[in-house]
Structures are given as C-alpha cells and as structure tokens.
Design an enzyme around this catalytic site. Structure first.
Site, short mmCIF file in Angstrom:
data_model
loop_
_atom_site.label_atom_id
_atom_site.label_comp_id
_atom_site.label_asym_id
_atom_site.label_seq_id
_atom_site.Cartn_x
_atom_site.Cartn_y
_atom_site.Cartn_z
CG ASN A 151 -39.51 -22.00 -38.55
OD1 ASN A 151 -39.52 -23.00 -38.89
ND2 ASN A 151 -39.86 -21.36 -37.64
CB CYS A 172 -42.04 -28.11 -35.93
SG CYS A 172 -43.18 -26.63 -35.63
CG HIS A 173 -41.49 -25.91 -31.03
ND1 HIS A 173 -40.53 -26.15 -30.32
CD2 HIS A 173 -41.10 -24.62 -31.84
CE1 HIS A 173 -39.37 -25.49 -30.64
NE2 HIS A 173 -39.74 -24.55 -31.62
CG HIS A 202 -45.18 -23.69 -39.19
ND1 HIS A 202 -44.65 -22.50 -39.30
CD2 HIS A 202 -44.53 -24.49 -38.20
CE1 HIS A 202 -43.76 -22.55 -38.30
NE2 HIS A 202 -43.69 -23.57 -37.50
#
Length: 437
Positions: A151, A172-173, A202
């Site tokens: 990030n 991303c997770h 996000h």
C-alpha cells in the site's frame, strides 16, 4: 520457474504466499529468491521458509537470499514472478512521522496507508524505490509479472502501470472475504452465493449479491445492517455506507473512516464514539505486533514442525493459472482504460480479471452507480495527484494532492495543509527517506 519476493522480511506474509506456492504442484520446484535490506529479518524469513520447504514440500524448492540494494538485480534476474511486499521507512521512523506531524495540526487518522495524508506520503517515499525496481526488472526479467501487495495500492500499482513497462497487477486481501464476511456478520445463512464487485482498492463496491437460486440478498442485508447499527460494533462505517449509499464496500470500517469527510471531525468528536472509530489504530497494531513477534515466531515454528494450509491470497493461483494456462478469476487492480466508464482512464481500478496463459485480462464493467463513482472519484483525484507529484517532483502537486483529500480538506485550511506537507517532506528527508527524488 523463479519467484522473487521483495520485502521478504515480512515473514508472516512471505510464509502465506510462498507456503501457498509450495502447496501448488506447478510451483513446488521453483527457485525462490528472498530479498530484503534488513539482514536480521531476512535471516528469520530464510529459516522459516526453509523449514516450511522441508516440512510441506519435501525440500523441492530452492531457497536463496539476497541482502541489500547491491544484490537486488541478482535477486530479480530471470524471475517469472515478482511479489512486492516492501514497506519503505517501516513503522519507525516513517509511520510515526505520518501520524504525529498531522496530529499537531489537528488531523487524526486511523490506518494512514492508503489515502489521507499518511497514504500520500507513504506513496511518495515508495515510488522512487519502485522506479529502481522497475529499471532492474526491465533489464534482467522483462517478462516477469509484478504482483504488488504494498500500500497505497492504487497509487503504487497505478504508477507502475502508467510509467513503466513492467507487467503489474495490484492484489489485496479484502475482495475475497467481502461478501462471506458480511453474510456471516449479519447471520444470513445460504448454501452459496454469487456476487459482483468493482470500484477502487479498499473502496470497491459489493454491487450485487444473490443466492444460488438467483434471489437478491441485498434487501435482507440492508434491513439487518440498519438494525445492527443501532448498537455499537466494529463495522459501523461500512454499514452506514449501506444506509446512505445503498451498497457495502470491500475494506474495513477503520480504513474507510478516513477516506471521506464524514466521520472523523474535530468539531464533532461525538462521531468517533458513535461510529466506534479507532483513531491511531495502525501505530497501535505495529507496537503490538513488535511486542508479540517473539511469541508469534515460536508459534510459527511450532517446535520445528511448521506447517501451512493454502490461504486465500491470489498470488499462487495467478502463478499457477499463467504457468498451466488454467483459467482463474481474481479481483485485480489494473489501469482503467474504459473498464469503469465513469472513472478517469488513468485511474487504477479494482475489477474482476480473468487469469490464464495469456496473463491477467481485466473485464469491462461500465458505469458505477453515480453516488459510488463520486465516492471513488474523490479518492482517485488524490491518487492521481500523488503520482503526479512523484513523477514531476513538484511540491505544488503534493500540496494539491493533500488539498483534494476529502478528510484533510474537511479539517484543515489551505495554509495549514501546505505547512503540514512542508514539515512532512522535511521530516522524511531528515529520516533518510526523501519523497521527491
């Protein structure tokens, strides 16, 4: 097959990604290059990954370590895949700087790694390092895929995609667990579901979710989320998104609290309590992680019997799909180029992507609902201006990125924004991590 892991001192994450690779038949005999600039952390990761290789992979992978900038090119040479997990400046000094200087101006943050003033400066000090990575990759492994986990995701991936020739996707997770986590939290039990998620990292939106019979689950979700938000819990910001915007998003409430002007306001301190917002959450996590690391390391080694189960991380699935020409779908961060038609073409967007032997192929989405595009656009503007500042090395672009940040602009005057940015630039330079280089 060679897999290079940049920032291998991120031991737990390296274990997850490389452990996944060791449990994937097509990747089990890979050469694994561990690279870091911290010798002690690199040594810890080498010991752990080597033990994992013996216990879970019958020693089939070859593990090599590369320490320091002078060995970076050799770490990358001939790589097929490069996993990026670096953190430039670490918790100390840089994360502390990103929190403490804004706090002097009355600007409070929760995570500060993706947007806001902390995200801007994390991006500014990381892009020069990625520029060096890109030059080496283009020289010694030009066909490699760069799998970015660092990030601020959209800023760093967007820079690589626009200003280098490196094949880059941001991972991303949060996409993988968004829908299942929401259903579990609201006690909605179904045999299975289908969903559609698109937006930016996000802040990608759960646009559609149905059970396997095609029934829309959103009416139940909206009803239960509104009821649950009458009492305090840990995801109140995103449930308020459902209430006000109509949709849930991928990343946590502690993150999303600082991506907009609505929740963290010094003139309305009661909002912090009302929405259960954990100010200074990331520094708190860092301190706890540092304190717990010795115990965690002992647990990871498990008395020499370290084991692993394949995680939900995309990296090993991407490598497997490309290597075997096997179809797989991910939520990837890619350059927009008309994929989401009411966001700028230069934006880095998070959309469904097909992975196979041809690489990573983004899918067209079209227009987001207008209110969701507006939320995304407020973040995209900051991301694009941060990239502009890093590329042009202009202070004015740094100021403009901060001025356009929704949370920063809602709290500070223009003069204070400029003064704060100047102080942050000087502090990072003095700490040895200059931003505009």
């Amino acid at each position: 097959m060679k897999i290079t892991f940049m920032g291998a001192g991120s031991t737990v994450f390296a274990k997850n990604v490389l452990g996944d690779c060791m449990l994937t038949p097509a990747l089990q005999k890979a050469e694994i290059a561990l690279y870091d600039i911290d010798g002690a952390r690199l040594e810890e990761s080498e010991q752990l990954i080597s033990a994992l290789n013996q216990n879970c992979n019958e020693g089939r992978a070859t593990i090599r370590t590369y320490l320091g900038v002078e060995n970076r090119k050799e770490a990358l040479r001939g790589a097929n895949f490069v996993v990026n997990a670096i953190q430039v400046g670490g918790y100390e000094p840089c994360t502390v700087i990103d929190f403490e200087i804004p706090k002097k101006y009355g600007l409070r943050q929760t995570i500060a790694d993706t947007l806001g003033i902390g995200g801007i400066f994390r991006g500014l000090r990381t892009i020069p390092v990625l520029r060096d990575f890109a030059e080496d990759i283009q020289e010694v492994c030009p066909d490699a895929w760069f799998l970015n986990y660092t990030n601020p995701m959209a800023i760093l991936s967007g820079y690589m995609q626009r200003y280098t020739d490196v094949k880059t996707v941001g991972l991303c997770h949060s996409v993988q667990v968004c829908s299942s986590g929401l259903l579990k939290a609201l006690d909605i039990q179904v045999e299975g579901f289908t969903d559609v998620i698109a937006g930016i990292n996000h802040m990608a939106w759960l646009l559609e979710i149905k059970d396997l019979n095609g029934n829309d689950l959103y009416p139940m979700i909206r009803e239960r989320a509104a009821k649950k938000n009458l009492e305090k819990h840990g995801d109140m910001v995103r449930y308020e998104y459902i209430n006000r915007l109509g949709y849930y998003c991928t990343e946590s409430s502690e993150h999303n609290a600082e991506y907009n002007p609505f929740f963290i306001k010094k003139n309305y301190p009661e909002l912090i309590e009302r929405y259960n917002i954990p100010l200074d959450e990331y520094p708190r996590r860092c301190v706890n992680q540092i304190e717990k690391w010795k115990k965690e390391k002992e647990e990871l080694y498990n008395g020499g019997e370290i084991t692993h189960e394949r995680s939900r991380e995309y990296a090993s699935h991407i490598m497997e799909a490309i290597t075997l020409n096997k179809s797989y779908q991910i939520g990837g961060n890619v350059l927009n180029h008309g994929l989401i038609t009411n966001l700028p073409p230069q934006a880095c967007v998070e959309v469904p992507c097909l992975v196979n032997g041809n690489g990573i192929l983004p899918t067209y989405f079209g227009d987001l609902p207008v209110q969701l595009a507006a939320m995304n656009s407020s973040n995209v503007n900051v991301q694009l201006l941060t990239i502009e500042a890093a590329v042009t090395k202009r202070k004015e672009a740094v100021y403009q990125a901060a001025m356009m940040d929704p949370h920063t602009a809602a709290e500070l005057s223009i003069d204070d924004i400029v003064a704060m940015c100047d102080e942050l630039l000087e502090a990072h330079k003095n700490a040895g991590f200059p931003c505009l280089v």
